[in-house]
Design a protein around this motif. Structure first.
Motif, PDB file in Angstrom:
ATOM      1  N   VAL A  10      33.071  18.369  40.695  1.00  0.00           N
ATOM      2  CA  VAL A  10      32.084  18.177  39.618  1.00  0.00           C
ATOM      3  C   VAL A  10      31.183  17.016  40.006  1.00  0.00           C
ATOM      4  O   VAL A  10      31.622  15.861  40.055  1.00  0.00           O
ATOM      5  N   GLY A  11      29.922  17.327  40.308  1.00  0.00           N
ATOM      6  CA  GLY A  11      28.978  16.324  40.819  1.00  0.00           C
ATOM      7  C   GLY A  11      28.765  16.564  42.303  1.00  0.00           C
ATOM      8  O   GLY A  11      29.733  16.605  43.067  1.00  0.00           O
ATOM      9  N   GLY A  12      27.486  16.755  42.695  1.00  0.00           N
ATOM     10  CA  GLY A  12      27.224  17.091  44.102  1.00  0.00           C
ATOM     11  C   GLY A  12      26.242  16.139  44.757  1.00  0.00           C
ATOM     12  O   GLY A  12      25.456  16.537  45.606  1.00  0.00           O
ATOM     13  N   ALA A  14      26.153  12.141  46.705  1.00  0.00           N
ATOM     14  CA  ALA A  14      26.801  11.708  47.954  1.00  0.00           C
ATOM     15  C   ALA A  14      28.320  11.910  47.902  1.00  0.00           C
ATOM     16  O   ALA A  14      28.921  12.481  48.825  1.00  0.00           O
ATOM     17  N   ILE A  46      21.397   9.387  42.737  1.00  0.00           N
ATOM     18  CA  ILE A  46      20.490   8.284  42.427  1.00  0.00           C
ATOM     19  C   ILE A  46      20.023   7.588  43.703  1.00  0.00           C
ATOM     20  O   ILE A  46      18.840   7.322  43.890  1.00  0.00           O
ATOM     21  N   MET A  64      27.328   3.843  58.578  1.00  0.00           N
ATOM     22  CA  MET A  64      27.134   4.792  57.473  1.00  0.00           C
ATOM     23  C   MET A  64      27.639   6.200  57.792  1.00  0.00           C
ATOM     24  O   MET A  64      27.245   7.169  57.143  1.00  0.00           O
ATOM     25  N   VAL A 156      31.262  12.299  39.379  1.00  0.00           N
ATOM     26  CA  VAL A 156      30.076  12.248  38.511  1.00  0.00           C
ATOM     27  C   VAL A 156      29.273  10.956  38.641  1.00  0.00           C
ATOM     28  O   VAL A 156      28.230  10.813  38.014  1.00  0.00           O
ATOM     29  N   ASP A 205      14.243  -2.617  45.126  1.00  0.00           N
ATOM     30  CA  ASP A 205      13.601  -1.304  45.330  1.00  0.00           C
ATOM     31  C   ASP A 205      12.232  -1.256  44.661  1.00  0.00           C
ATOM     32  O   ASP A 205      11.257  -0.761  45.232  1.00  0.00           O
ATOM     33  N   ILE A 437      32.089   2.003  45.628  1.00  0.00           N
ATOM     34  CA  ILE A 437      30.816   2.644  45.328  1.00  0.00           C
ATOM     35  C   ILE A 437      30.093   3.094  46.595  1.00  0.00           C
ATOM     36  O   ILE A 437      29.441   4.132  46.609  1.00  0.00           O
TER      37      ILE A 437
HETATM   38  C1  FAD Z   1      19.736   2.513  44.179  1.00  0.00           C
HETATM   39  C2  FAD Z   1      21.029   2.579  44.942  1.00  0.00           C
HETATM   40  C3  FAD Z   1      21.047   2.386  46.320  1.00  0.00           C
HETATM   41  C4  FAD Z   1      22.254   2.462  47.031  1.00  0.00           C
HETATM   42  N1  FAD Z   1      22.242   2.253  48.393  1.00  0.00           N
HETATM   43  C5  FAD Z   1      23.402   2.399  49.091  1.00  0.00           C
HETATM   44  C6  FAD Z   1      23.430   2.244  50.511  1.00  0.00           C
HETATM   45  O1  FAD Z   1      22.418   1.929  51.126  1.00  0.00           O
HETATM   46  N2  FAD Z   1      24.601   2.426  51.171  1.00  0.00           N
HETATM   47  C7  FAD Z   1      25.752   2.735  50.499  1.00  0.00           C
HETATM   48  O2  FAD Z   1      26.797   2.904  51.143  1.00  0.00           O
HETATM   49  N3  FAD Z   1      25.765   2.855  49.151  1.00  0.00           N
HETATM   50  C8  FAD Z   1      24.628   2.699  48.450  1.00  0.00           C
HETATM   51  N4  FAD Z   1      24.638   2.829  47.085  1.00  0.00           N
HETATM   52  C9  FAD Z   1      25.901   3.104  46.435  1.00  0.00           C
HETATM   53  C10 FAD Z   1      25.894   4.553  45.972  1.00  0.00           C
HETATM   54  O3  FAD Z   1      26.394   4.487  44.669  1.00  0.00           O
HETATM   55  C11 FAD Z   1      26.672   5.510  46.827  1.00  0.00           C
HETATM   56  O4  FAD Z   1      26.400   5.404  48.191  1.00  0.00           O
HETATM   57  C12 FAD Z   1      26.436   6.982  46.426  1.00  0.00           C
HETATM   58  O5  FAD Z   1      25.074   7.284  46.354  1.00  0.00           O
HETATM   59  C13 FAD Z   1      27.119   7.308  45.143  1.00  0.00           C
HETATM   60  O6  FAD Z   1      27.030   8.683  44.973  1.00  0.00           O
HETATM   61  P1  FAD Z   1      27.783   9.428  43.809  1.00  0.00           P
HETATM   62  O7  FAD Z   1      27.815  10.857  44.181  1.00  0.00           O
HETATM   63  O8  FAD Z   1      29.100   8.777  43.537  1.00  0.00           O
HETATM   64  O9  FAD Z   1      26.930   9.139  42.507  1.00  0.00           O
HETATM   65  P2  FAD Z   1      25.486   9.543  41.940  1.00  0.00           P
HETATM   66  O10 FAD Z   1      24.420   9.359  42.959  1.00  0.00           O
HETATM   67  O11 FAD Z   1      25.358   8.823  40.655  1.00  0.00           O
HETATM   68  O12 FAD Z   1      25.587  11.105  41.657  1.00  0.00           O
HETATM   69  C14 FAD Z   1      26.400  11.679  40.664  1.00  0.00           C
HETATM   70  C15 FAD Z   1      26.049  13.146  40.588  1.00  0.00           C
HETATM   71  O13 FAD Z   1      26.910  13.769  39.655  1.00  0.00           O
HETATM   72  C16 FAD Z   1      26.162  14.684  38.890  1.00  0.00           C
HETATM   73  N5  FAD Z   1      26.834  14.815  37.595  1.00  0.00           N
HETATM   74  C17 FAD Z   1      27.063  13.847  36.670  1.00  0.00           C
HETATM   75  N6  FAD Z   1      27.723  14.357  35.612  1.00  0.00           N
HETATM   76  C18 FAD Z   1      27.907  15.672  35.885  1.00  0.00           C
HETATM   77  C19 FAD Z   1      28.525  16.737  35.170  1.00  0.00           C
HETATM   78  N7  FAD Z   1      29.070  16.527  33.978  1.00  0.00           N
HETATM   79  N8  FAD Z   1      28.540  17.981  35.739  1.00  0.00           N
HETATM   80  C20 FAD Z   1      27.991  18.200  36.960  1.00  0.00           C
HETATM   81  N9  FAD Z   1      27.391  17.206  37.680  1.00  0.00           N
HETATM   82  C21 FAD Z   1      27.352  15.973  37.142  1.00  0.00           C
HETATM   83  C22 FAD Z   1      24.780  14.072  38.766  1.00  0.00           C
HETATM   84  O14 FAD Z   1      23.795  15.071  38.527  1.00  0.00           O
HETATM   85  C23 FAD Z   1      24.615  13.394  40.136  1.00  0.00           C
HETATM   86  O15 FAD Z   1      23.952  14.219  41.065  1.00  0.00           O
HETATM   87  C24 FAD Z   1      23.453   2.724  46.352  1.00  0.00           C
HETATM   88  C25 FAD Z   1      23.429   2.905  44.952  1.00  0.00           C
HETATM   89  C26 FAD Z   1      22.236   2.842  44.259  1.00  0.00           C
HETATM   90  C27 FAD Z   1      22.246   3.041  42.774  1.00  0.00           C
END
Ligand code: FAD
Length: 461
Positions: A10-12, A14, A46, A64, A156, A205, A437
């Motif tokens: 759930v969530g696609g 990174a 994001i 990375m 998510v 940013d 994170i």
């Molecule tokens: C601005 C920014 C820059 C960053 N830069 C770096 C970096 O340079 N290097 C590094 O290692 N880390 C970096 N990070 C840390 C970053 O959090 C992680 O690398 C990674 O992007 C996190 O991805 P994620 O999938 O956990 O979360 P998110 O990017 O928040 O994605 C969550 C996904 O889940 C989906 N979702 C949510 N709820 C539901 C639901 N109920 N059903 C289905 N889908 C759902 C959303 O649509 C979204 O696509 C950065 C973070 C931010 C905010």
């Protein structure tokens, strides 16, 4: 008939993409895997959905990799791109790649894993709103449909903190712009007077985009502590002489004292202070877990801001842009607590209170919310999380941040019992792991969850 899967992710973004890659790579049988992601493209989320070239990774290219067993995989991918032909591999490894390239890299690796795997992957553009227990797994419900899965990975991700101020509910784009609304920030008139609330990496940013657009108007930075992120050193060494093990039995205050001393010792040996933080980097989770609950609270109350600006650093060239802006007066830093935001005809009036009790009034054309990540799970406004908490499938993590999970990422229910078949990856593990994170942590979590799930599937077959 509802579609039925072995594994549902759930969530696609990174984290979900890393989980999918690992399940595809580790599957020895034709597993059916599904990723549920409402966004138009996987792997972005994001962090990596920005199309702006000035938004760089904050971790060097050489670190990375998406794959723990191939540490230079991202560097190999990046160096092979035509625009880097002839570039020094060493320089690329220590440099900071554009974030938009990272989403392309993850998408490429997902494609490769799909081609080579006996498992199949289906992507459904559903936002999951509820998970309910079934005899052999979980029922996933959304407005678009219902699916069944034996095992679920919750990926998510992050939620943005709302602007913490009276009146902000009445403000809308373009007066109020979110830092993660990359197109909204890029549309700000270069002559506009802007206030950015929050002084962490999201603020950086925003400034970089304004800089790339030739911004001329004054920029106010406003936060309660007015502490700006520090820059990486051009010397990427870790200080191997710093004794990390000696920190574990100590409380927060004594740890900070040792760190400051360690930085002075490093300087005496010609190393930058960043070398001590580099030494700590692989130990972040262990350092958090070795604090008891009272000391963790003390860290969150008194030390977290100092930790964040030293630990989550910006590229040296980005640090130089910030310093330039500050030096020529385009950037004004305010240490104040925002009280109220009122929309006028042409502008937004912000009222804040400074540390010494003075009232500060700013009339600006735009206010940008760069207050960063919401860590408190009950404030994340994600209906799925609210449902899981409300029905006792989950409970808030330590200190109310993230969800309560065990060290293997199993979600704990309201009574503290682990769900063997429901695991969490990424920022929702923050209360248990703290460092959870960034990609270096996500890739390890993805690998471990996929190992547990593919092994369990094989045993059940
Ligand atoms: C601005 C920014 C820059 C960053 N830069 C770096 C970096 O340079 N290097 C590094 O290692 N880390 C970096 N990070 C840390 C970053 O959090 C992680 O690398 C990674 O992007 C996190 O991805 P994620 O999938 O956990 O979360 P998110 O990017 O928040 O994605 C969550 C996904 O889940 C989906 N979702 C949510 N709820 C539901 C639901 N109920 N059903 C289905 N889908 C759902 C959303 O649509 C979204 O696509 C950065 C973070 C931010 C905010």
């Amino acid at each position: 008939m509802h579609p039925r899967f072995d594994i549902a992710i759930v969530g696609g973004a990174a984290a979900g993409t890393l989980a999918a890659i690992q399940h595809l790579r580790q599957a020895a049988t034709p597993l059916r895997i599904a990723v549920f992601e409402p966004a138009p493209r996987l792997a972005e989320g994001i962090a990596y959905s920005t199309q702006r070239p000035e938004h760089l990774l904050n971790v060097p290219t050489g670190r990375m990799s998406a794959l723990p067993d191939r540490p230079s995989d991202f560097l190999d991918w990046f160096a092979a791109r035509p625009e880097h032909a002839g570039a020094s591999r060493e320089a690329l490894a220590h440099g900071y790649a554009p974030r938009r390239d990272y989403a392309r890299y993850l998408a490429d690796r997902l494609h490769d894993a799909r081609q080579a795997s006996p498992a199949s992957l289906e992507v459904l553009p559903w936002r999951i709103e509820a998970l309910a227990r079934e005899a052999d797994g979980w029922r996933l419900s959304s407005a678009q449909g219902t699916a069944l899965a034996e095992r679920v990975v919750l990926a998510v991700g992050n939620a943005q903190r709302p602007l913490p101020v009276r009146g902000s509910g009445a403000l809308a784009r373009p007066r109020l712009v979110d830092a993660w609304d990359y197109a909204g920030v890029a549309a700000i008139d270069p002559a506009a007077e802007v206030c950015i609330v929050g002084t962490g990496l999201s603020m950086v940013d925003v400034l970089l985009t304004l800089d790339a657009n030739g911004h001329r108007g004054r920029i106010h930075l406003l936060s309660r502590h007015a502490m700006l992120p520090r820059a990486h050193s051009t010397n990427p060494a870790a200080d191997e002489a710093f004794d990390v093990d000696a920190l574990h039995p100590l409380g927060v205050r004594e740890r900070l004292r040792r760190l400051r001393q360690g930085m002075r010792d490093a300087a005496a040996r010609g190393l930058p202070w960043q070398a001590v933080m580099e030494r700590l980097r692989p130990h972040g989770q262990a350092l958090w877990r070795s604090l008891d609950a009272a000391e963790q609270r003390r860290f969150l109350r008194h030390a977290v801001r100092y930790w964040d600006i030293h630990r989550h650093r910006i590229a040296p060239e980005v640090g130089a842009i910030l310093a330039d802006w500050y030096a020529d007066g385009r950037l004004v830093l305010h240490r104040a607590r925002l009280d109220m935001a009122v929309a006028g005809q042409r502008c937004v009036q912000l009222t804040a209170r400074t540390r010494d009790g003075r009232s500060l009034v700013l009339d600006v054309d735009h206010v940008v919310n760069a207050t960063g990540l919401e860590l408190r799970v009950q404030a994340m406004r994600n209906p799925l999380l609210e449902q899981l908490l409300g029905e006792g499938h989950a409970r808030p993590g330590p200190h109310g941040i993230g969800l309560d999970i065990d060290a293997e990422g199993r979600l704990l229910d309201a009574d503290g019992r682990p769900h063997e078949d429901l695991r969490v990856i990424g920022s929702l593990r923050i209360g248990e792991a703290w460092e959870t994170i960034a990609v270096p942590e996500l890739r390890v979590q993805a690998q471990a969850i996929a190992r547990a799930f593919t092994t369990a599937q094989a045993a059940a077959a």
